[in-house]
Design an enzyme around this catalytic site. Structure first.
Site, mmCIF file in Angstrom:
data_model
loop_
_atom_site.group_PDB
_atom_site.id
_atom_site.type_symbol
_atom_site.label_atom_id
_atom_site.label_comp_id
_atom_site.label_asym_id
_atom_site.label_seq_id
_atom_site.Cartn_x
_atom_site.Cartn_y
_atom_site.Cartn_z
ATOM 1 N N HIS A 21 37.857 40.325 48.105
ATOM 2 C CA HIS A 21 38.532 40.244 46.815
ATOM 3 C C HIS A 21 39.788 41.088 46.800
ATOM 4 O O HIS A 21 40.814 40.700 46.276
ATOM 5 C CB HIS A 21 37.606 40.829 45.738
ATOM 6 C CG HIS A 21 36.980 39.796 44.874
ATOM 7 N ND1 HIS A 21 37.697 39.058 43.984
ATOM 8 C CD2 HIS A 21 35.695 39.392 44.750
ATOM 9 C CE1 HIS A 21 36.890 38.245 43.338
ATOM 10 N NE2 HIS A 21 35.650 38.417 43.799
ATOM 11 N N GLU A 44 40.645 32.836 40.092
ATOM 12 C CA GLU A 44 40.000 33.977 40.771
ATOM 13 C C GLU A 44 40.212 33.948 42.279
ATOM 14 O O GLU A 44 39.892 32.948 42.933
ATOM 15 C CB GLU A 44 38.494 33.966 40.448
ATOM 16 C CG GLU A 44 37.787 35.196 40.978
ATOM 17 C CD GLU A 44 36.311 35.264 40.579
ATOM 18 O OE1 GLU A 44 35.897 34.552 39.651
ATOM 19 O OE2 GLU A 44 35.586 36.038 41.228
#
Ligand code: NAD
Length: 437
Positions: A385, A84
Protein backbone atom coordinates in the site's frame (compact mmCIF):
# COMPACT_ATOMS: atom_id res chain seq x y z
CA UNK A 1 -16.80 33.90 3.63
CA UNK A 2 -20.26 32.93 4.88
CA UNK A 3 -21.68 30.01 2.95
CA UNK A 4 -24.22 30.91 0.25
CA UNK A 5 -27.76 29.61 0.63
CA UNK A 6 -28.30 26.23 -0.96
CA UNK A 7 -31.95 27.07 -1.57
CA UNK A 8 -31.58 27.38 -5.34
CA UNK A 9 -34.94 27.48 -7.07
CA UNK A 10 -35.28 25.21 -10.08
CA UNK A 11 -31.62 24.09 -9.96
CA UNK A 12 -32.70 20.87 -11.64
CA UNK A 13 -34.24 22.77 -14.57
CA UNK A 14 -31.12 24.78 -15.36
CA UNK A 15 -28.51 23.88 -17.93
CA UNK A 16 -25.22 22.25 -16.94
CA UNK A 17 -23.46 25.59 -17.54
CA UNK A 18 -25.93 27.48 -15.36
CA UNK A 19 -25.59 24.98 -12.53
CA UNK A 20 -21.83 25.24 -12.66
CA UNK A 21 -22.12 29.00 -12.52
CA UNK A 22 -24.30 28.80 -9.38
CA UNK A 23 -21.71 26.64 -7.65
CA UNK A 24 -18.76 28.66 -8.92
CA UNK A 25 -20.23 31.91 -7.69
CA UNK A 26 -21.31 30.45 -4.36
CA UNK A 27 -17.78 29.18 -3.76
CA UNK A 28 -15.92 32.23 -5.06
CA UNK A 29 -14.03 30.19 -7.66
CA UNK A 30 -12.76 31.09 -11.12
CA UNK A 31 -14.22 29.35 -14.20
CA UNK A 32 -10.89 27.62 -14.78
CA UNK A 33 -11.14 26.01 -11.32
CA UNK A 34 -14.04 23.89 -12.60
CA UNK A 35 -11.92 22.09 -15.20
CA UNK A 36 -11.77 18.82 -13.19
CA UNK A 37 -15.50 18.37 -13.82
CA UNK A 38 -15.10 18.39 -17.58
CA UNK A 39 -16.43 15.13 -19.03
CA UNK A 40 -14.18 13.47 -21.59
CA UNK A 41 -15.19 13.14 -25.23
CA UNK A 42 -16.52 9.62 -24.63
CA UNK A 43 -18.93 10.89 -22.04
CA UNK A 44 -21.02 13.82 -23.31
CA UNK A 45 -22.93 15.77 -20.63
CA UNK A 46 -26.20 14.99 -22.43
CA UNK A 47 -25.69 11.34 -21.54
CA UNK A 48 -24.75 12.19 -17.96
CA UNK A 49 -27.93 14.21 -17.59
CA UNK A 50 -29.96 11.21 -18.58
CA UNK A 51 -28.28 9.20 -15.83
CA UNK A 52 -28.68 11.39 -12.72
CA UNK A 53 -30.13 14.76 -11.72
CA UNK A 54 -28.52 18.19 -11.20
CA UNK A 55 -25.48 17.21 -13.29
CA UNK A 56 -22.52 19.61 -13.38
CA UNK A 57 -19.91 17.31 -14.92
CA UNK A 58 -18.21 13.97 -14.49
CA UNK A 59 -16.09 12.47 -11.75
CA UNK A 60 -13.39 10.22 -13.13
CA UNK A 61 -11.92 7.28 -11.24
CA UNK A 62 -8.81 5.39 -12.31
CA UNK A 63 -9.64 2.39 -14.49
CA UNK A 64 -7.21 -0.54 -14.46
CA UNK A 65 -7.34 -4.06 -15.84
CA UNK A 66 -6.37 -7.05 -13.73
CA UNK A 67 -4.38 -9.71 -15.56
CA UNK A 68 -3.85 -13.49 -15.22
CA UNK A 69 -7.51 -14.28 -14.57
CA UNK A 70 -8.69 -17.63 -15.84
CA UNK A 71 -12.28 -18.39 -14.84
CA UNK A 72 -13.85 -21.73 -15.80
CA UNK A 73 -10.99 -22.24 -18.22
CA UNK A 74 -11.46 -18.89 -19.99
CA UNK A 75 -8.90 -16.08 -19.84
CA UNK A 76 -10.37 -12.67 -18.94
CA UNK A 77 -8.90 -9.18 -18.72
CA UNK A 78 -10.86 -7.78 -15.77
CA UNK A 79 -11.79 -4.07 -15.66
CA UNK A 80 -11.59 -2.45 -12.23
CA UNK A 81 -12.48 1.16 -11.43
CA UNK A 82 -11.57 2.40 -7.96
CA UNK A 83 -9.53 4.89 -6.02
CA UNK A 84 -7.60 2.52 -3.72
CA UNK A 85 -3.97 1.65 -4.47
CA UNK A 86 -2.79 -2.00 -4.56
CA UNK A 87 -6.18 -3.60 -5.26
CA UNK A 88 -5.63 -4.25 -8.97
CA UNK A 89 -2.06 -5.46 -8.39
CA UNK A 90 -3.18 -7.77 -5.58
CA UNK A 91 -5.98 -9.30 -7.68
CA UNK A 92 -3.63 -9.90 -10.61
CA UNK A 93 -1.03 -11.48 -8.35
CA UNK A 94 -3.57 -13.80 -6.74
CA UNK A 95 -4.91 -14.75 -10.17
CA UNK A 96 -1.35 -15.58 -11.25
CA UNK A 97 -0.98 -17.98 -8.32
CA UNK A 98 -4.45 -19.55 -8.80
CA UNK A 99 -3.57 -20.05 -12.46
CA UNK A 100 -0.85 -22.49 -11.48
CA UNK A 101 -3.66 -24.92 -10.55
CA UNK A 102 -5.95 -24.04 -13.46
CA UNK A 103 -7.44 -20.75 -12.27
CA UNK A 104 -10.86 -20.21 -10.74
CA UNK A 105 -13.89 -22.39 -10.95
CA UNK A 106 -17.13 -20.42 -10.57
CA UNK A 107 -20.88 -21.04 -10.76
CA UNK A 108 -24.08 -19.14 -10.15
CA UNK A 109 -27.59 -20.13 -9.13
CA UNK A 110 -30.48 -18.96 -11.33
CA UNK A 111 -30.82 -15.15 -11.21
CA UNK A 112 -33.85 -15.03 -8.91
CA UNK A 113 -34.48 -11.79 -7.03
CA UNK A 114 -36.95 -11.10 -4.23
CA UNK A 115 -39.54 -8.34 -4.51
CA UNK A 116 -41.14 -7.48 -1.17
CA UNK A 117 -44.68 -6.21 -0.63
CA UNK A 118 -45.56 -5.34 2.95
CA UNK A 119 -49.17 -5.47 4.18
CA UNK A 120 -50.24 -3.75 7.38
CA UNK A 121 -53.58 -3.63 9.22
CA UNK A 122 -54.48 -7.16 8.12
CA UNK A 123 -57.32 -8.34 10.40
CA UNK A 124 -56.64 -12.11 10.09
CA UNK A 125 -52.97 -12.39 9.10
CA UNK A 126 -52.68 -16.21 9.25
CA UNK A 127 -55.76 -16.76 7.11
CA UNK A 128 -54.74 -13.91 4.80
CA UNK A 129 -51.39 -15.61 4.29
CA UNK A 130 -53.16 -18.75 3.06
CA UNK A 131 -55.52 -16.77 0.80
CA UNK A 132 -52.51 -15.12 -0.83
CA UNK A 133 -50.68 -18.42 -1.29
CA UNK A 134 -53.83 -19.96 -2.79
CA UNK A 135 -53.97 -17.12 -5.33
CA UNK A 136 -50.39 -17.83 -6.43
CA UNK A 137 -51.15 -18.48 -10.10
CA UNK A 138 -53.27 -15.35 -10.49
CA UNK A 139 -50.68 -13.17 -8.72
CA UNK A 140 -47.81 -14.53 -10.85
CA UNK A 141 -49.88 -13.85 -13.96
CA UNK A 142 -50.47 -10.22 -12.93
CA UNK A 143 -46.74 -9.80 -12.28
CA UNK A 144 -45.69 -11.41 -15.55
CA UNK A 145 -48.05 -9.27 -17.62
CA UNK A 146 -45.91 -6.30 -16.56
CA UNK A 147 -42.79 -7.56 -18.34
CA UNK A 148 -43.49 -9.55 -21.51
CA UNK A 149 -39.96 -8.86 -22.71
CA UNK A 150 -38.44 -10.49 -19.63
CA UNK A 151 -40.73 -13.49 -20.21
CA UNK A 152 -39.64 -13.70 -23.83
CA UNK A 153 -35.98 -14.00 -22.82
CA UNK A 154 -36.79 -16.82 -20.39
CA UNK A 155 -37.27 -14.87 -17.15
CA UNK A 156 -40.31 -13.79 -15.17
CA UNK A 157 -42.12 -14.13 -11.86
CA UNK A 158 -41.68 -17.69 -10.61
CA UNK A 159 -43.04 -18.07 -7.10
CA UNK A 160 -44.54 -16.47 -4.01
CA UNK A 161 -43.73 -16.75 -0.31
CA UNK A 162 -45.64 -15.06 2.49
CA UNK A 163 -43.94 -14.31 5.82
CA UNK A 164 -45.71 -13.21 8.95
CA UNK A 165 -43.72 -10.89 11.20
CA UNK A 166 -44.79 -9.68 14.57
CA UNK A 167 -43.79 -6.03 14.97
CA UNK A 168 -44.11 -3.19 17.48
CA UNK A 169 -46.93 -1.88 15.27
CA UNK A 170 -48.80 -5.14 15.04
CA UNK A 171 -48.72 -8.08 12.64
CA UNK A 172 -46.95 -7.51 9.34
CA UNK A 173 -47.47 -9.70 6.30
CA UNK A 174 -44.56 -9.70 3.88
CA UNK A 175 -45.10 -11.17 0.44
CA UNK A 176 -41.98 -12.24 -1.43
CA UNK A 177 -42.32 -12.32 -5.19
CA UNK A 178 -39.50 -14.41 -6.67
CA UNK A 179 -38.52 -13.19 -10.11
CA UNK A 180 -35.99 -14.67 -12.52
CA UNK A 181 -34.43 -11.52 -13.96
CA UNK A 182 -32.04 -13.20 -16.44
CA UNK A 183 -29.33 -10.73 -17.53
CA UNK A 184 -30.66 -7.73 -15.60
CA UNK A 185 -29.75 -6.58 -12.10
CA UNK A 186 -33.50 -6.62 -11.79
CA UNK A 187 -34.52 -3.78 -9.47
CA UNK A 188 -36.72 -1.94 -11.96
CA UNK A 189 -38.22 -5.15 -13.28
CA UNK A 190 -38.98 -6.50 -9.80
CA UNK A 191 -40.23 -3.19 -8.37
CA UNK A 192 -42.66 -2.79 -11.28
CA UNK A 193 -44.02 -6.29 -10.72
CA UNK A 194 -44.28 -5.78 -6.95
CA UNK A 195 -46.23 -2.57 -7.50
CA UNK A 196 -48.59 -4.33 -9.88
CA UNK A 197 -49.62 -6.78 -7.13
CA UNK A 198 -50.80 -4.05 -4.76
CA UNK A 199 -54.49 -4.06 -5.78
CA UNK A 200 -54.95 -7.83 -5.62
CA UNK A 201 -52.96 -8.17 -2.37
CA UNK A 202 -55.08 -5.44 -0.74
CA UNK A 203 -58.22 -7.32 -1.74
CA UNK A 204 -56.93 -10.70 -0.62
CA UNK A 205 -55.54 -9.51 2.72
CA UNK A 206 -58.15 -6.96 3.75
CA UNK A 207 -55.20 -4.81 4.89
CA UNK A 208 -53.18 -2.01 3.36
CA UNK A 209 -50.16 -2.30 1.06
CA UNK A 210 -47.26 -0.23 2.31
CA UNK A 211 -43.86 -0.87 0.63
CA UNK A 212 -43.22 -2.54 -2.73
CA UNK A 213 -39.51 -2.87 -3.34
CA UNK A 214 -36.74 -5.30 -4.25
CA UNK A 215 -34.64 -6.84 -1.46
CA UNK A 216 -30.88 -6.61 -1.79
CA UNK A 217 -30.50 -9.69 0.41
CA UNK A 218 -30.61 -11.81 -2.75
CA UNK A 219 -30.26 -15.22 -1.09
CA UNK A 220 -31.55 -17.03 -4.17
CA UNK A 221 -29.06 -15.41 -6.55
CA UNK A 222 -25.71 -16.67 -5.37
CA UNK A 223 -22.33 -16.72 -7.05
CA UNK A 224 -19.64 -19.14 -5.96
CA UNK A 225 -15.95 -19.39 -6.77
CA UNK A 226 -13.12 -21.64 -5.67
CA UNK A 227 -9.41 -21.89 -6.39
CA UNK A 228 -6.35 -23.80 -5.23
CA UNK A 229 -3.27 -21.80 -4.34
CA UNK A 230 -0.18 -24.06 -4.38
CA UNK A 231 1.75 -24.00 -1.15
CA UNK A 232 5.17 -23.63 -2.78
CA UNK A 233 4.02 -20.49 -4.61
CA UNK A 234 3.24 -18.77 -1.31
CA UNK A 235 6.72 -18.71 0.21
CA UNK A 236 8.51 -15.41 0.55
CA UNK A 237 9.96 -12.88 2.98
CA UNK A 238 11.87 -15.66 4.71
CA UNK A 239 8.73 -17.71 5.32
CA UNK A 240 8.01 -21.12 3.87
CA UNK A 241 4.85 -21.80 1.87
CA UNK A 242 3.61 -24.00 4.71
CA UNK A 243 4.07 -21.12 7.19
CA UNK A 244 2.09 -18.79 4.96
CA UNK A 245 -0.71 -21.36 4.60
CA UNK A 246 -0.85 -21.66 8.40
CA UNK A 247 -0.92 -17.87 8.69
CA UNK A 248 -3.83 -17.63 6.25
CA UNK A 249 -5.77 -20.37 8.05
CA UNK A 250 -5.24 -18.52 11.33
CA UNK A 251 -6.37 -15.27 9.70
CA UNK A 252 -9.50 -17.01 8.43
CA UNK A 253 -10.27 -18.36 11.92
CA UNK A 254 -9.80 -14.83 13.26
CA UNK A 255 -12.49 -13.61 10.84
CA UNK A 256 -14.79 -16.53 11.71
CA UNK A 257 -14.62 -15.75 15.39
CA UNK A 258 -14.38 -11.99 15.57
CA UNK A 259 -16.93 -9.65 13.94
CA UNK A 260 -14.51 -6.72 13.95
CA UNK A 261 -12.07 -8.68 11.82
CA UNK A 262 -14.85 -10.29 9.77
CA UNK A 263 -16.15 -6.91 8.67
CA UNK A 264 -12.75 -6.04 7.20
CA UNK A 265 -12.26 -9.54 5.79
CA UNK A 266 -15.48 -9.12 3.80
CA UNK A 267 -14.61 -5.54 2.89
CA UNK A 268 -11.48 -6.87 1.20
CA UNK A 269 -13.61 -9.22 -0.89
CA UNK A 270 -15.77 -6.29 -1.95
CA UNK A 271 -12.69 -4.21 -2.88
CA UNK A 272 -12.46 -6.33 -5.99
CA UNK A 273 -16.13 -6.96 -6.61
CA UNK A 274 -17.21 -3.33 -6.30
CA UNK A 275 -14.35 -2.20 -8.54
CA UNK A 276 -15.56 -4.54 -11.29
CA UNK A 277 -19.15 -3.44 -10.60
CA UNK A 278 -18.25 0.21 -11.12
CA UNK A 279 -16.24 -0.52 -14.26
CA UNK A 280 -19.17 -2.45 -15.75
CA UNK A 281 -21.88 0.07 -14.78
CA UNK A 282 -23.38 -2.06 -12.04
CA UNK A 283 -25.02 -0.90 -8.82
CA UNK A 284 -22.20 -1.40 -6.33
CA UNK A 285 -24.34 -0.20 -3.39
CA UNK A 286 -26.76 -3.02 -4.11
CA UNK A 287 -23.89 -5.52 -4.18
CA UNK A 288 -22.36 -4.19 -0.97
CA UNK A 289 -25.75 -4.32 0.77
CA UNK A 290 -26.31 -7.86 -0.50
CA UNK A 291 -22.88 -9.12 0.52
CA UNK A 292 -22.79 -7.67 4.02
CA UNK A 293 -26.38 -8.59 4.82
CA UNK A 294 -25.69 -12.13 3.55
CA UNK A 295 -22.70 -12.29 5.92
CA UNK A 296 -25.11 -11.49 8.76
CA UNK A 297 -27.78 -13.86 7.42
CA UNK A 298 -25.27 -16.75 7.38
CA UNK A 299 -23.86 -16.04 10.84
CA UNK A 300 -24.08 -18.96 13.26
CA UNK A 301 -26.64 -18.76 16.08
CA UNK A 302 -25.52 -16.02 18.44
CA UNK A 303 -23.01 -14.74 15.87
CA UNK A 304 -23.11 -11.39 14.08
CA UNK A 305 -21.22 -11.89 10.84
CA UNK A 306 -19.66 -14.75 8.96
CA UNK A 307 -16.84 -14.54 6.42
CA UNK A 308 -18.07 -14.85 2.85
CA UNK A 309 -15.03 -17.00 2.04
CA UNK A 310 -13.59 -20.21 3.47
CA UNK A 311 -10.03 -21.61 3.58
CA UNK A 312 -8.81 -25.17 4.02
CA UNK A 313 -5.96 -27.34 2.74
CA UNK A 314 -5.67 -30.22 0.32
CA UNK A 315 -3.98 -33.45 1.46
CA UNK A 316 -0.84 -32.10 -0.30
CA UNK A 317 -0.93 -28.96 1.84
CA UNK A 318 -2.08 -26.54 -0.86
CA UNK A 319 -4.53 -23.82 0.15
CA UNK A 320 -8.10 -24.01 -1.16
CA UNK A 321 -10.29 -20.93 -1.00
CA UNK A 322 -13.99 -20.66 -1.71
CA UNK A 323 -16.38 -17.74 -1.84
CA UNK A 324 -20.17 -17.56 -1.85
CA UNK A 325 -22.27 -14.42 -1.87
CA UNK A 326 -25.30 -12.89 -3.60
CA UNK A 327 -24.27 -11.09 -6.78
CA UNK A 328 -27.14 -9.21 -8.41
CA UNK A 329 -25.37 -7.91 -11.49
CA UNK A 330 -26.65 -7.07 -14.94
CA UNK A 331 -25.34 -6.70 -18.45
CA UNK A 332 -28.75 -5.43 -19.58
CA UNK A 333 -30.42 -2.32 -18.17
CA UNK A 334 -29.14 0.22 -15.65
CA UNK A 335 -25.88 2.03 -16.38
CA UNK A 336 -24.39 -1.13 -17.93
CA UNK A 337 -26.59 -0.46 -20.94
CA UNK A 338 -25.88 3.26 -21.41
CA UNK A 339 -22.47 4.21 -20.04
CA UNK A 340 -20.01 4.01 -22.96
CA UNK A 341 -17.04 3.03 -20.78
CA UNK A 342 -19.08 0.31 -19.04
CA UNK A 343 -20.11 -1.06 -22.43
CA UNK A 344 -16.52 -1.02 -23.65
CA UNK A 345 -15.26 -2.72 -20.49
CA UNK A 346 -17.91 -5.44 -20.77
CA UNK A 347 -16.84 -6.02 -24.37
CA UNK A 348 -13.18 -6.44 -23.36
CA UNK A 349 -14.16 -8.67 -20.43
CA UNK A 350 -16.00 -10.73 -23.02
CA UNK A 351 -18.81 -12.10 -20.87
CA UNK A 352 -21.92 -13.45 -22.57
CA UNK A 353 -24.32 -12.11 -19.94
CA UNK A 354 -25.00 -11.56 -16.25
CA UNK A 355 -24.22 -15.16 -15.34
CA UNK A 356 -20.64 -15.04 -16.62
CA UNK A 357 -20.15 -11.54 -15.21
CA UNK A 358 -21.14 -12.79 -11.74
CA UNK A 359 -18.79 -15.77 -12.11
CA UNK A 360 -15.86 -13.47 -12.95
CA UNK A 361 -16.76 -11.15 -10.08
CA UNK A 362 -16.87 -14.04 -7.61
CA UNK A 363 -13.41 -15.08 -8.81
CA UNK A 364 -12.13 -11.52 -8.35
CA UNK A 365 -13.62 -11.38 -4.84
CA UNK A 366 -11.83 -14.59 -3.90
CA UNK A 367 -8.57 -13.42 -5.48
CA UNK A 368 -8.75 -10.15 -3.57
CA UNK A 369 -9.46 -11.89 -0.29
CA UNK A 370 -6.64 -14.40 -0.74
CA UNK A 371 -4.20 -11.62 -1.67
CA UNK A 372 -5.13 -9.58 1.41
CA UNK A 373 -4.81 -12.57 3.76
CA UNK A 374 -1.52 -13.57 2.23
CA UNK A 375 -0.11 -10.07 2.65
CA UNK A 376 -1.47 -9.77 6.19
CA UNK A 377 -0.12 -13.16 7.19
CA UNK A 378 3.20 -12.31 5.58
CA UNK A 379 4.81 -8.88 5.41
CA UNK A 380 1.62 -6.99 6.35
CA UNK A 381 -0.62 -5.03 4.06
CA UNK A 382 1.11 -1.69 4.41
CA UNK A 383 4.24 -2.49 2.44
CA UNK A 384 2.42 -2.75 -0.87
CA UNK A 385 0.00 0.00 0.00
CA UNK A 386 2.66 2.41 1.12
CA UNK A 387 4.63 2.56 -2.12
CA UNK A 388 1.61 3.94 -3.97
CA UNK A 389 0.44 5.96 -1.02
CA UNK A 390 3.88 7.57 -0.83
CA UNK A 391 3.55 8.66 -4.45
CA UNK A 392 0.19 10.28 -3.68
CA UNK A 393 1.68 12.03 -0.67
CA UNK A 394 4.60 13.26 -2.78
CA UNK A 395 2.21 14.70 -5.40
CA UNK A 396 0.10 16.36 -2.71
CA UNK A 397 3.26 17.90 -1.23
CA UNK A 398 3.94 19.55 -4.58
CA UNK A 399 6.37 17.17 -6.28
CA UNK A 400 6.46 17.50 -10.07
CA UNK A 401 6.21 14.35 -12.19
CA UNK A 402 10.01 14.07 -12.47
CA UNK A 403 10.35 14.38 -8.67
CA UNK A 404 7.60 12.04 -7.51
CA UNK A 405 9.56 8.78 -7.56
CA UNK A 406 12.56 10.19 -5.72
CA UNK A 407 10.43 11.72 -2.97
CA UNK A 408 8.28 8.57 -2.64
CA UNK A 409 11.31 6.29 -2.44
CA UNK A 410 12.82 8.37 0.39
CA UNK A 411 9.53 8.33 2.31
CA UNK A 412 9.24 4.55 1.99
CA UNK A 413 12.88 4.04 3.04
CA UNK A 414 12.33 6.20 6.10
CA UNK A 415 8.97 4.56 6.91
CA UNK A 416 7.58 8.06 7.33
CA UNK A 417 4.85 8.67 4.80
CA UNK A 418 3.56 12.07 5.78
CA UNK A 419 3.05 15.25 3.87
CA UNK A 420 5.20 17.40 6.17
CA UNK A 421 8.12 15.00 5.65
CA UNK A 422 7.44 14.89 1.90
CA UNK A 423 7.74 18.67 1.73
CA UNK A 424 11.04 18.56 3.61
CA UNK A 425 12.40 15.84 1.31
CA UNK A 426 11.29 17.84 -1.71
CA UNK A 427 13.04 20.98 -0.40
CA UNK A 428 16.21 18.94 0.26
CA UNK A 429 16.15 17.54 -3.26
CA UNK A 430 15.65 20.92 -4.81
CA UNK A 431 18.31 22.55 -2.62
CA UNK A 432 20.78 19.84 -3.49
CA UNK A 433 20.19 20.77 -7.10
CA UNK A 434 19.24 17.20 -7.90
CA UNK A 435 16.02 18.55 -9.27
CA UNK A 436 15.60 21.25 -11.87
CA UNK A 437 13.89 24.36 -10.40
P1 NAD B 1 -33.84 -2.20 -16.52
O1 NAD B 1 -35.27 -2.03 -16.12
O2 NAD B 1 -33.16 -1.04 -17.15
O3 NAD B 1 -33.68 -3.47 -17.47
C1 NAD B 1 -34.33 -4.68 -17.24
C2 NAD B 1 -35.34 -4.94 -18.32
O4 NAD B 1 -34.69 -5.21 -19.55
C3 NAD B 1 -36.19 -6.15 -18.03
O5 NAD B 1 -37.29 -5.80 -17.21
C4 NAD B 1 -36.59 -6.62 -19.42
O6 NAD B 1 -37.82 -6.03 -19.81
C5 NAD B 1 -35.50 -6.07 -20.35
N1 NAD B 1 -34.63 -7.13 -20.91
C6 NAD B 1 -34.30 -7.31 -22.21
N2 NAD B 1 -33.48 -8.35 -22.40
C7 NAD B 1 -33.24 -8.87 -21.17
C8 NAD B 1 -32.45 -9.97 -20.69
N3 NAD B 1 -31.71 -10.75 -21.51
N4 NAD B 1 -32.44 -10.21 -19.37
C9 NAD B 1 -33.15 -9.44 -18.51
N5 NAD B 1 -33.94 -8.41 -18.90
C10 NAD B 1 -33.98 -8.10 -20.24
O7 NAD B 1 -32.90 -2.60 -15.30
P2 NAD B 1 -33.08 -3.44 -13.97
O8 NAD B 1 -31.97 -4.41 -13.97
O9 NAD B 1 -34.46 -3.96 -13.76
O10 NAD B 1 -32.82 -2.34 -12.84
C11 NAD B 1 -31.51 -1.95 -12.53
C12 NAD B 1 -31.47 -0.53 -12.00
O11 NAD B 1 -32.31 -0.40 -10.84
C13 NAD B 1 -30.10 -0.16 -11.54
O12 NAD B 1 -29.77 1.08 -12.13
C14 NAD B 1 -30.23 0.01 -10.03
O13 NAD B 1 -29.33 0.95 -9.55
C15 NAD B 1 -31.65 0.44 -9.88
N6 NAD B 1 -32.32 0.28 -8.58
C16 NAD B 1 -31.80 -0.48 -7.56
C17 NAD B 1 -32.51 -0.62 -6.37
C18 NAD B 1 -31.95 -1.50 -5.27
O14 NAD B 1 -30.96 -2.18 -5.47
N7 NAD B 1 -32.54 -1.54 -4.08
C19 NAD B 1 -33.75 -0.01 -6.22
C20 NAD B 1 -34.26 0.73 -7.28
C21 NAD B 1 -33.55 0.87 -8.46
Amino acid sequence: MSPASTEVKGFYRRSVEERREVLREASGLASSDLAPWQPGPGLPSGLLERMIENVVGAFALPLGFATHFKVNGVDRFVPMALEEPSVVAAASNAARIARLRGGFSAQVTPPVMIGQVSLVGVPDPHAARLRILAAREELLKIANEKDPLLNRVGGGARDLEVHLRSTARGPLLVVHLLVDVRDAMGANAVNTMAEALAGELTRLSGGRVNLRIISNLAIHRLARASATFPREALEGEGRTGADVVEGILDAYEFARNDPFRCSTHNKGIMNGISAVAIATGNDFRALEAGAHSYAAFKAPPGGILSPLSTYETTPQGDLVGTLELPLAVGTIGGAAAVHPAAKLNLKILGVSGARELAEVMAAVGLAQNFAALRALANEGIQKGHMALHARNVAVTAGARPDEVDRVATRLVQEHVIRQDRAREVLEDLRRAGSSSP
